[in-house]
Design a protein around this motif. Structure first.
Motif, PDB file in Angstrom:
ATOM      1  N   GLU A   8      -7.561   4.248  -1.652  1.00 49.46           N
ATOM      2  CA  GLU A   8      -7.582   3.269  -0.569  1.00 49.46           C
ATOM      3  C   GLU A   8      -6.479   3.575   0.436  1.00 49.46           C
ATOM      4  O   GLU A   8      -5.434   4.138   0.091  1.00 49.46           O
ATOM      5  CB  GLU A   8      -7.417   1.853  -1.137  1.00 49.46           C
ATOM      6  CG  GLU A   8      -8.620   1.400  -1.953  1.00 49.46           C
ATOM      7  CD  GLU A   8      -8.575  -0.061  -2.352  1.00 49.46           C
ATOM      8  OE1 GLU A   8      -9.528  -0.505  -3.019  1.00 49.46           O
ATOM      9  OE2 GLU A   8      -7.597  -0.768  -2.003  1.00 49.46           O
ATOM     10  N   PRO A   9      -6.672   3.223   1.695  1.00 50.16           N
ATOM     11  CA  PRO A   9      -5.666   3.518   2.723  1.00 50.16           C
ATOM     12  C   PRO A   9      -4.291   2.963   2.348  1.00 50.16           C
ATOM     13  O   PRO A   9      -4.160   1.797   1.969  1.00 50.16           O
ATOM     14  CB  PRO A   9      -6.226   2.811   3.970  1.00 50.16           C
ATOM     15  CG  PRO A   9      -7.693   2.737   3.724  1.00 50.16           C
ATOM     16  CD  PRO A   9      -7.863   2.548   2.244  1.00 50.16           C
ATOM     17  N   GLY A  10      -3.280   3.815   2.441  1.00 52.75           N
ATOM     18  CA  GLY A  10      -1.915   3.384   2.181  1.00 52.75           C
ATOM     19  C   GLY A  10      -1.582   3.139   0.731  1.00 52.75           C
ATOM     20  O   GLY A  10      -0.565   2.511   0.418  1.00 52.75           O
ATOM     21  N   TRP A  11      -2.380   3.660  -0.202  1.00 57.01           N
ATOM     22  CA  TRP A  11      -2.170   3.338  -1.616  1.00 57.01           C
ATOM     23  C   TRP A  11      -0.806   3.806  -2.121  1.00 57.01           C
ATOM     24  O   TRP A  11      -0.186   3.118  -2.948  1.00 57.01           O
ATOM     25  CB  TRP A  11      -3.287   3.934  -2.477  1.00 57.01           C
ATOM     26  CG  TRP A  11      -3.343   5.430  -2.509  1.00 57.01           C
ATOM     27  CD1 TRP A  11      -4.114   6.238  -1.727  1.00 57.01           C
ATOM     28  CD2 TRP A  11      -2.596   6.306  -3.360  1.00 57.01           C
ATOM     29  NE1 TRP A  11      -3.897   7.556  -2.027  1.00 57.01           N
ATOM     30  CE2 TRP A  11      -2.975   7.638  -3.030  1.00 57.01           C
ATOM     31  CE3 TRP A  11      -1.653   6.104  -4.369  1.00 57.01           C
ATOM     32  CZ2 TRP A  11      -2.433   8.750  -3.664  1.00 57.01           C
ATOM     33  CZ3 TRP A  11      -1.115   7.215  -5.007  1.00 57.01           C
ATOM     34  CH2 TRP A  11      -1.498   8.519  -4.659  1.00 57.01           C
ATOM     35  N   ALA A  12      -0.318   4.939  -1.647  1.00 58.78           N
ATOM     36  CA  ALA A  12       0.969   5.438  -2.149  1.00 58.78           C
ATOM     37  C   ALA A  12       2.097   4.476  -1.778  1.00 58.78           C
ATOM     38  O   ALA A  12       2.982   4.186  -2.596  1.00 58.78           O
ATOM     39  CB  ALA A  12       1.243   6.832  -1.597  1.00 58.78           C
ATOM     40  N   TRP A  13       2.054   3.966  -0.570  1.00 56.96           N
ATOM     41  CA  TRP A  13       3.067   3.004  -0.132  1.00 56.96           C
ATOM     42  C   TRP A  13       2.967   1.702  -0.919  1.00 56.96           C
ATOM     43  O   TRP A  13       3.976   1.183  -1.403  1.00 56.96           O
ATOM     44  CB  TRP A  13       2.927   2.726   1.365  1.00 56.96           C
ATOM     45  CG  TRP A  13       3.383   1.350   1.776  1.00 56.96           C
ATOM     46  CD1 TRP A  13       2.616   0.327   2.219  1.00 56.96           C
ATOM     47  CD2 TRP A  13       4.723   0.853   1.754  1.00 56.96           C
ATOM     48  NE1 TRP A  13       3.374  -0.780   2.471  1.00 56.96           N
ATOM     49  CE2 TRP A  13       4.681  -0.487   2.198  1.00 56.96           C
ATOM     50  CE3 TRP A  13       5.947   1.404   1.405  1.00 56.96           C
ATOM     51  CZ2 TRP A  13       5.821  -1.274   2.312  1.00 56.96           C
ATOM     52  CZ3 TRP A  13       7.102   0.606   1.513  1.00 56.96           C
ATOM     53  CH2 TRP A  13       7.024  -0.709   1.965  1.00 56.96           C
ATOM     54  N   THR A  14       1.765   1.175  -1.081  1.00 57.61           N
ATOM     55  CA  THR A  14       1.633  -0.120  -1.748  1.00 57.61           C
ATOM     56  C   THR A  14       2.004  -0.037  -3.227  1.00 57.61           C
ATOM     57  O   THR A  14       2.659  -0.933  -3.751  1.00 57.61           O
ATOM     58  CB  THR A  14       0.200  -0.677  -1.598  1.00 57.61           C
ATOM     59  OG1 THR A  14      -0.745   0.294  -2.059  1.00 57.61           O
ATOM     60  CG2 THR A  14      -0.107  -1.026  -0.162  1.00 57.61           C
TER      61      THR A  14
END
Length: 296
Positions: free
Chosen positions: A246-252
């Motif tokens: 999902e978009p931005g998964w590493a950050w979240t």
């Protein structure tokens, strides 16, 4: 026996079906690296693929540049293609300009993409307009895209209204566009129900959106579960967000691990997010290292 005319026509039709060209070796290698979230490493084989004119390599190279946060390289590659009339790259060029802070050229490219019926570009254009304080324009862009059938526009439109604390407008938009054929609209409706305090309905909607493959279903559901204090369930959803890319998964995921007292595990995810150009990850890493990001 002589084939009947209708049989011959069917046979001829079958033979006319175009066979896609085989994927070249450099392209195949680049695609595999992208699927492993190794965008930086994918750039070089994909550059070789483009030089060798392997089919489909240009699209994948652009993806590698954008996924790795290589905004300048993306612009240097895309600008000549636009000059040659390849307008299908306008939206992605606009994203690269926006990331480098060149909002004027970003808006020009994104509006060109929208004019070419590249509906997903409307979402990036709306984000740019919101960042410039042009809220009403952003709403119009997203509304037009939502009416035209874009999958992400209703979700972003609702998010924009919620950000502005206009719950009535958010409810109206979420209820208007809610449709299982566009699963992300269910995430938007779930977000609204959560704000309204209708937790059970929100929970059900997030689950259904995940079943239907909504782009940010697991990330949104995880945030909802964090707010309810169910951290174990939230972690499972964040891991699902990672699994579904999902978009931005590493950050979240990194932010969640940091907030729940696991800095060593968080660092790996945040450094990955930073390598993809996520500015929020840089701030989180500074926090992790005890550095005030506002210090000169």
């Amino acid at each position: 026996m002589t084939a009947q005319p209708d049989e011959a026509a069917r046979t001829e039709s079958v033979h006319r079906i175009p066979v896609p060209p085989p994927e070249g070796p450099h392209t195949a290698r680049g695609r595999a690296l992208l699927e492993e979230h190794r965008a930086w490493e994918a750039v070089e084989p994909l550059r070789r693929a483009v030089a060798a004119r392997e089919p489909g390599s240009a699209d994948l190279l652009v993806r590698a540049y954008l996924d790795s946060g290589s905004w300048t390289a993306a612009i240097e590659f895309l600008a000549p293609l636009l000059e040659q009339g390849h307008l299908e790259f306008a939206g992605r060029l606009g994203v690269a300009f926006a990331e480098l802070g060149d909002h004027a050229r970003a808006e020009q490219m994104l509006r060109l993409a929208v004019a070419q019926r590249e509906l997903p570009a409307a979402n990036d254009l709306a984000l740019l307009l919101r960042a410039d304080g042009r809220f009403a324009e952003a709403v119009r862009v997203l509304t037009d895209a939502a009416e035209a059938g874009d999958r992400q526009a209703p979700d972003n439109l609702v998010a924009l209204h919620l950000e502005a604390e206009d719950l009535a407008a958010a409810v109206t938009a979420a209820e208007r566009y809610a449709d299982e054929r566009r699963p992300d609209t269910l995430v938007a409706l779930a977000d609204v129900r959560a704000v309204q305090g209708r937790a059970e309905e929100a929970d059900s909607l997030y689950r259904r959106a995940g079943e239907l493959g909504a782009v940010r279903a697991h990330t949104a559901y995880a945030a909802f579960l964090v707010a309810r204090g169910d951290l174990d369930a939230a972690e499972r959803e964040y891991r699902e967000a990672e699994r579904h890319n999902e978009p931005g998964w590493a950050w979240t995921v990194g932010r969640f691990l940091l907030d729940t007292g696991r800095p060593d595990a968080a660092r790996w995810y945040l450094e990955m997010a930073l390598s993809w150009g996520d500015r929020a990850a840089a701030e989180a890493l500074a926090e992790l290292d005890g550095v005030d990001p506002t210090d000169d």
